[in-house]
Design an enzyme around this catalytic site. Structure first.
Site, PDB file in Angstrom:
ATOM      1  N   ASP A 173       0.664  -1.101  -0.215  1.00 51.04           N
ATOM      2  CA  ASP A 173      -0.018  -0.248  -0.157  1.00 51.04           C
ATOM      3  C   ASP A 173       0.325   1.532   0.024  1.00 51.04           C
ATOM      4  O   ASP A 173       2.488   0.834   0.187  1.00 51.04           O
ATOM      5  CB  ASP A 173      -0.459  -0.269   1.176  1.00 51.04           C
ATOM      6  N   ASP A 176      -7.593  -7.019   2.343  1.00 52.62           N
ATOM      7  CA  ASP A 176      -7.002  -6.963   3.193  1.00 52.62           C
ATOM      8  C   ASP A 176      -6.743  -7.133   4.614  1.00 52.62           C
ATOM      9  O   ASP A 176      -7.350  -5.849   4.709  1.00 52.62           O
ATOM     10  CB  ASP A 176      -5.510  -6.929   2.865  1.00 52.62           C
ATOM     11  N   CYS A 203     -11.819 -28.207  11.448  1.00 52.96           N
ATOM     12  CA  CYS A 203     -10.852 -27.253  11.129  1.00 52.96           C
ATOM     13  C   CYS A 203      -9.124 -28.758  10.699  1.00 52.96           C
ATOM     14  O   CYS A 203      -8.964 -29.514  11.555  1.00 52.96           O
ATOM     15  CB  CYS A 203      -9.994 -26.086  11.906  1.00 52.96           C
ATOM     16  N   CYS A 245      -6.201 -27.154  10.252  1.00 54.71           N
ATOM     17  CA  CYS A 245      -5.291 -26.283   9.849  1.00 54.71           C
ATOM     18  C   CYS A 245      -4.236 -27.057  11.108  1.00 54.71           C
ATOM     19  O   CYS A 245      -4.404 -27.373  12.007  1.00 54.71           O
ATOM     20  CB  CYS A 245      -5.557 -24.648  10.922  1.00 54.71           C
ATOM     21  N   CYS A 278      -5.397 -26.942  15.245  1.00 58.10           N
ATOM     22  CA  CYS A 278      -6.697 -27.275  15.307  1.00 58.10           C
ATOM     23  C   CYS A 278      -5.816 -29.590  14.688  1.00 58.10           C
ATOM     24  O   CYS A 278      -6.422 -29.745  15.263  1.00 58.10           O
ATOM     25  CB  CYS A 278      -7.971 -27.555  14.356  1.00 58.10           C
ATOM     26  N   HIS A 320      -4.333 -20.997  12.798  1.00 54.18           N
ATOM     27  CA  HIS A 320      -5.713 -20.661  12.410  1.00 54.18           C
ATOM     28  C   HIS A 320      -6.642 -19.928  11.469  1.00 54.18           C
ATOM     29  O   HIS A 320      -7.472 -20.141  11.059  1.00 54.18           O
ATOM     30  CB  HIS A 320      -6.513 -20.731  14.123  1.00 54.18           C
TER      31      HIS A 320
END
Lengths: 376, 376
Positions: free
Chosen positions: A95, A268, A306, A308, A311, A337
């Site tokens: 940005d 974002d 989940c 991830c 998890c 996560h």
């Protein structure tokens, strides 16, 4: 079809503005809709690049203002650009620093040419102009650069916002003229606070300049969600349909779904990483505060469905313990996560759009997700 | 041969006390000499279990005192033990809490039965006895438990140390009597400050009790390195040759090499993780402070020969930038490197012992490593 800036829309929802596409960049394609994890200072907080890849992150964001002040654009240029500096070989969006310098309310002064400001690090004086913002981003060698814009706070008077829109349009022209880097895409940014006519005027002016993509800035800054949605409804129809649209600073799951429904392709936000470091995690039923004592002996994962790393390997009780003990691993697991959750949400939306089932996904999502308001 | 406690010595150095062995535990074998990363509060700071495995860590340490206070032994027992609680399926050694409660100088009172102390977390009162220390470690289900001992600070009078040795021997008997957990090894701990006769007396008494292994405690607490080496020279010959010896709290590379030369098989220390979080990294030529401005534009890795994740993916300039920016990733990369470095050092020593080349490795190591004194 691999020319940077080429944006191919693969499917659109019949009854909403949602669309699935592919944006080509110098570091490969980005499938949209996409959420971009934020790596303000050339690192996504608590995460390593290999973990972002494991999650499936396609593109990350970095910050011109912060990297200009430290370590400096020349250091990163000398490293061979931001990708090599930080060890990330997928696309990067930078940005322009506009949002950051305008947040330094006591330390800055705005003129027609740019913004005088004092560094929040050491008080040193700087003058950020549209030309300098482009130059820095060229040094950083990001795949997508953003025009330097004037962000107003919320609430803000119509007059103040109109002046900022004028300046944003003027600066966008200057950025466009200054920008030389081959293969780097320069996106314009639509401002206009919560004033529909200003949003439309800004979007029309930028559309005339024919940018390869358009940011929608100055939203998610404190206004009600409904105002944000209304502004999107006013803005996206004015932007060129064949170009990607990027809603800046939005990462709260219900906002992502509604943003996509209104034709936004990119997002974002620091929210998933910031919440993660504070022990708040996303689930499909809403937010969960892992520090809560009800999890003391809860040996199930954050979300049993989940996949991830957190998890798969850690229980709520363990993560709670890590938080209470001030362990870095707590921030890591919750950040991982949360980013995985948003990645999954974007993938599900994309898939639904491709299959013509976006509306049903949108309905189901809102039915399950307890909206506690945008956490800041 | 897979009975927990079985210790097989594979090779010994002809001219030093160094030896290479394999210690069997309930969670598999540990090849010695070994350095054990410290996970005080059920996490090795800044690291995830999968990363420790990637480094090749064989066994980690956790802390009875800290885990007793938070989350509590019962919570961990309910989780199915410390391995399941923290997602680590390799061996774990727990220390007894002795060192920690004796560090609480203002908050504790010692009696013949144990130590009254106030929690550093909430001021709550507790009474840690040899029996309780064993019970907690049984709840934690560690592979190796340590006897509750009395640690004196350095310097300390002969009389004071002698009393602590008496108590340590008495408490070792009580721990041995109280210990019931099948498959969990209980190690005795030798005290005696820097008094050779006391060290020998303590080692002899513990050896009579026939523990499956022996800790050497109360060293690396501020005494000169030479005193520590002298105490090792006095102690290890008295301990049963066929049992593993564990020098507690030692992790500075030159001390590891000299410890191995004196017949030590196991080590632990917070040094590599603590230094890592502070931006100090180990190299084969000594320590390096990554925050130093000379690294601002140094785009080489910490150690070009090193194969750790940090050295494969990040430059000195990038890590320095991460430090200055307060990024968690800085702590992660430097901790990873330091633990990898110690792992490599132990592997090289083991290999050299097996090949009859330990003395040459020892000499080369000291020639290269600029010893700046033990950093604390």
């Amino acid at each position: 079809m691999n020319v940077p800036g080429c944006f191919r829309i693969e499917a659109s929802c019949e009854n909403t503005g949602a669309r699935a596409g592919v944006l080509e960049t110098a570091h490969g394609p980005v499938k949209t809709p996409v959420f971009m994890p934020v790596g303000t200072r050339a690192a996504v907080k608590a995460m390593a690049p290999f973990e972002l890849k494991a999650i499936g992150a396609q593109v990350i964001l970095a910050n011109t203002y912060h990297l200009y002040l430290r370590p400096g654009a020349e250091v990163i240029a000398q490293a061979g650009g931001l990708h090599r500096f930080m060890g990330w070989d997928r696309p990067i969006l930078t940005d322009s620093g506009g949002f950051q310098v305008f947040s330094l309310s006591d330390l800055r002064e705005v003129t027609a040419e740019g913004v005088h400001f004092k560094s929040h690090l050491d008080g040193s004086r700087h003058f950020l102009t549209p030309e300098l913002a482009v130059w820095i981003q060229e040094q950083l060698q990001s795949d997508i650069a953003m025009c330097f814009d004037e962000c107003v706070s919320y609430p803000c008077s119509e007059k103040e916002s109109a002046r900022a829109v004028d300046r944003t349009i003027d600066w966008a022209k200057k950025c466009r003229a200054a920008h030389k880097r081959e293969g780097q895409l320069l996106f314009g940014i639509v401002q206009g606070s919560v004033f529909a006519d200003q949003r439309r005027r800004c979007a029309e002016s930028l559309a005339e300049m024919d940018f390869p993509g358009y940011g929608i800035g100055g939203l998610s800054v404190g206004e009600p969600h409904e105002s944000m949605y209304e502004m999107l409804d006013e803005t996206t129809p004015v932007l060129p349909p064949g170009k990607p649209r990027y809603l800046m600073g939005v990462g709260y799951p219900p906002n992502l779904v509604e943003g996509v429904a209104r034709g936004v392709d990119m997002f974002d936000c620091v929210l998933p990483t910031r919440l993660g470091r504070n022990g708040t995690v996303f689930t499909w039923t809403g937010r969960m505060n892992i520090k809560n004592s009800i999890y003391e002996r809860d040996f199930s994962p954050i979300d049993p469905e989940c996949s991830c790393y957190a998890c798969r390997t850690a229980s709520r009780a363990y993560i709670r313990h890590l938080y209470r003990s001030g362990e870095i691993l707590a921030s890591r697991l919750c950040t991982w996560h949360n980013l995985h959750f948003l990645q999954k949400l974007m993938e599900l939306m994309r898939e639904a759009i491709l299959k013509g089932k976006f509306e049903s996904l949108r309905r189901k999502f809102h039915e399950n997700f307890r909206d506690g308001g945008n956490p800041r």
